[in-house]
Design a protein around this motif. Structure first.
Motif, mmCIF file in Angstrom:
data_model
loop_
_atom_site.group_PDB
_atom_site.id
_atom_site.type_symbol
_atom_site.label_atom_id
_atom_site.label_comp_id
_atom_site.label_asym_id
_atom_site.label_seq_id
_atom_site.Cartn_x
_atom_site.Cartn_y
_atom_site.Cartn_z
ATOM 1 N N VAL A 130 6.531 -2.104 2.488
ATOM 2 C CA VAL A 130 6.670 -3.805 2.443
ATOM 3 C C VAL A 130 5.288 -4.282 2.297
ATOM 4 O O VAL A 130 4.504 -3.795 3.147
ATOM 5 N N TYR A 131 4.970 -5.117 1.457
ATOM 6 C CA TYR A 131 3.722 -5.693 1.327
ATOM 7 C C TYR A 131 3.794 -7.274 1.761
ATOM 8 O O TYR A 131 4.739 -7.931 1.318
ATOM 9 N N VAL A 132 2.831 -7.453 2.512
ATOM 10 C CA VAL A 132 2.933 -8.918 3.050
ATOM 11 C C VAL A 132 1.292 -9.432 2.848
ATOM 12 O O VAL A 132 0.345 -8.851 3.067
ATOM 13 N N GLY A 133 1.307 -10.614 2.293
ATOM 14 C CA GLY A 133 0.078 -11.487 2.084
ATOM 15 C C GLY A 133 -0.192 -12.399 3.295
ATOM 16 O O GLY A 133 0.697 -12.946 3.625
ATOM 17 N N ASP A 134 -1.335 -12.061 4.045
ATOM 18 C CA ASP A 134 -1.664 -13.074 4.863
ATOM 19 C C ASP A 134 -2.572 -14.034 4.838
ATOM 20 O O ASP A 134 -3.748 -14.116 4.195
#
Length: 672
Positions: free
Chosen positions: A246-250
């Motif tokens: 899972v990829y999450v942009g901060d």
């Protein structure tokens, strides 16, 4: 230890194993660095999107088309895979479009038209608007996701809820997310799971939570709590889900973080910048909506990472842990790996992070850099933890294969007189010195221990990399392996070669050999054994089928009857009847069907085997039965043959009838 095992291979997939991973993953091949998005490739830039407030979607088709939402410009930009400049998507008038999603089964692009409170459906093949969904119900849709059945999930910030529509756009009024429902849903994604799929919802409320639900809306509380800890201190502003990550942009740091499906942080992408939306293309590469354009991140591995695995135990007792080895390791040039060990009697201990320097504290004992065979120091303890630091290089990431641990016993010290092990201090020093020698010669010792495996067809190495040991074993019995044989069948052939030696020179032996080596069933026919002399009036002999006329009189030439000067055969009493079988004796025929000899070189291999295995005095003939049908000879049109259809190779030869019995001439019978 009275014959008890003194080593074990660590099970890295055990259900009760605690795997504390930071930038590392445990795969079937072993332990390596986690895959993360790597080098950035600019797909499109210079877009007049300004500083985006809120999400802006990005999506891709299997053919490579990329779509970017431009809320400030009230449009969706289409970037063709050939790399041309992006052009506005030809569709209905949009107002602040944010989310985009591809419905691959229909070939549609779904656009969350947040300003108009609807979803615009664009037919990509026709490049035209197909219709709109949800108008009058949706308020401010901002993101979309499509599950495996084609259903569409819509994050609606205006309604503070997530909607579900079927593949045709019909709203499911009964669908609702269970408590706790997101207060400000900004992004949605579909993630694969062992029992189906999961709906991930990014909640932009005060806590910035990622909530996990089943596709029927039931909350997955345990997974949600795990993600709560994973995203603590972050300001997530984009979301995408792959098969295992899972990829999450901060938004706070501009980083794209890679997580395992259970919320464990793996690593950060090497690219950093504004991130308004995330998506995956057909090759699993990450696409980033960077506000002013699109960026594609290539596949790469984390630059470095660490792992802590345990606790491992041997029964319910204290164990003298002696040695840790990594088998089948791969260290590309420039990459590094350092092992750590920790022993304890506390089964609830969660060991601290690995020290940055080898002399650090925390109970961890460090091995020398890149030394994958190390001595485990310390008194007997019940549990063992294994740790490691991995560092990648330009050549790739290190891979640590199977882990073997030796315990109890005294190693090579047990081979020395007991006087060498009486003093504790001297015993420890000598044990370490011998362990170093044991490690250096361990490979040779294993080769000697594994020597019996080379003499077993089931385990002997095969092929170029195996040194052709299997062919060497076959050579003991002068058994030639055909190159057509698959690897698994080669082992069976060599294993059965000894038994076949007892049948060599017989029809049964030849049949079994051909079946074993080529996997083909053949018939071995000996005319002398099958032929019967035809006699007028015989009821069990059909003329031309299983019968033969003698080549000469059974009693030789008869004076004044069959005797011709220089062309007569005179026999004694001991040779009476020889002409009846003289032309057939010691001959045989091997029949095989063409359908079974489809592989290139199979026919030639069959001829070689027959020629090699036939007795020296017995001529042999190989007959391949081809599919054929000749009207009036062995087939009748409309009865047992079809003319004008695709040929079908029969598995058996043509049926043959007997004149005056079961067949008539020209209809399924032939006259010899």
């Amino acid at each position: 230890m009275n014959g008890a095992p003194d080593h074990a291979f660590l099970d890295l997939r055990a259900a009760d194993l605690h795997a504390l991973l930071d930038g590392a993953v445990v795969e079937d091949a072993g332990i390596t660095l986690a895959p993360v998005p790597g080098a950035a490739e600019k797909l499109a830039g210079g877009l007049d999107t300004g500083a985006l407030a809120g999400p802006a979607g990005i999506g891709a088709t299997a053919a490579g088309d990329v779509f970017l939402a431009d809320p400030e410009g009230n449009r969706v930009l289409w970037l063709a895979p050939c790399g041309n400049a992006p052009v506005p998507l030809p569709c209905a008038e949009l107002a602040a479009p944010r989310g985009v999603a591809v419905a691959p089964a229909r070939g549609w692009l779904l656009v969350a038209d947040s300003g108009h409170g609807r979803i615009v459906v664009v037919d990509l093949a026709a490049r035209a608007t197909r219709g709109t969904w949800g108008q009058g119900t949706l308020r401010e849709p901002c993101d979309l996701a499509v599950d495996g059945t084609g259903r569409v999930y819509v994050a609606d910030r205006g309604a503070r809820r997530v909607w579900r529509l079927d593949a045709d756009g019909v709203l499911d009024a009964a669908f609702a997310l269970g408590d706790p429902a997101p207060a400000d849903p900004t992004h949605v994604a579909i993630a694969p799971a062992e029992d189906g799929e999961r709906l991930l919802v990014l909640d932009g409320g005060e806590e910035h939570r990622l909530r996990v639900y089943a596709l029927d809306g039931a909350p997955d509380t345990a997974a949600t709590e795990a993600w709560r800890d994973a995203l603590a201190g972050l300001a997530p502003g984009a979301l995408a889900a792959g098969s295992a990550t899972v990829y999450v942009g901060d938004r706070g740091t501009g980083r794209v973080l890679t997580f395992a499906a259970d919320g464990r942080l793996l690593a950060a992408a090497r690219w950093q910048g504004a991130c308004a939306g995330l998506a995956l293309d057909a090759q699993g590469r990450l696409l980033v909506h960077a506000g002013d354009g699109a960026v594609r991140l290539g596949a790469d591995a984390a630059a470095e990472g660490s792992f802590r695995l345990g606790p491992f135990a041997v029964g319910d007792r204290a164990t003298a842990w002696r040695r840790l080895q990594v088998l089948d390791a791969a260290l590309p040039e420039g990459s590094h790996a350092r092992l750590f060990t920790l022993t304890t009697d506390d089964d609830a201990l969660v060991p601290p992070p690995l020290p940055l320097e080898p002399g650090g504290t925390g109970g961890w004992r460090a091995a020398p850099a890149d030394e994958l065979d190390c001595f485990i120091d310390g008194p007997p303890r019940r549990y063992l933890w294994v740790g490691g630091r991995l560092q990648a290089a330009a050549g790739g990431a290190p891979l640590l294969g199977a882990l073997r641990v030796d315990f109890d016993g005294d190693g090579w010290l047990r081979h020395l007189p007991v006087v060498y092990s009486r003093d504790a201090a001297g015993r420890d020093l000598l044990d370490r010195a011998l362990a170093a020698m044991e490690s250096a010669l361990d490979e040779h010792e294993r080769l000697i221990e594994d020597l019996p495996l080379l003499f077993d067809p089931r385990t002997a190495p095969d092929g170029e990399t195996g040194g052709r040991w299997l062919e060497w074993l076959a050579g003991w019995l002068a058994f030639e392996l055909e190159t057509l044989v698959a690897q698994g069948d080669r082992r069976l052939a060599v294993a059965g070669a000894f038994e076949l030696q007892g049948l060599r020179g017989t029809a049964e032996g030849l049949r079994r050999l051909v079946e074993l080596v080529l996997g083909v069933e053949v018939d071995v026919i000996e005319p002398a054994a099958a032929a019967r002399i035809w006699a007028l009036g015989s009821e069990d002999a059909g003329l031309g089928f299983g019968t033969a006329l003698a080549a000469a009189q059974p009693d030789g030439a008869v004076l004044d009857t069959t005797a011709i000067l220089d062309r007569s055969h005179l026999f004694g009493e001991d040779e009476y009847g020889a002409p009846l079988y003289d032309d057939l004796a010691h001959r045989f025929c091997v029949r095989a069907h063409a359908a079974d000899l489809w592989a290139p070189g199979a026919r030639e291999a069959l001829v070689r085997i027959v020629e090699r295995e036939r007795p020296a005095h017995a001529p042999a003939h190989v007959c391949v039965l081809e599919p054929s049908a000749r009207v009036g000879f062995q087939a009748t049109v409309g009865v047992d043959a079809i003319v004008g259809r695709g040929a079908r190779t029969p598995r058996r030869g043509p049926a043959v009838g007997r004149v005056g019995d079961t067949a008539r001439v020209g209809a399924g019978a032939r006259v010899g």
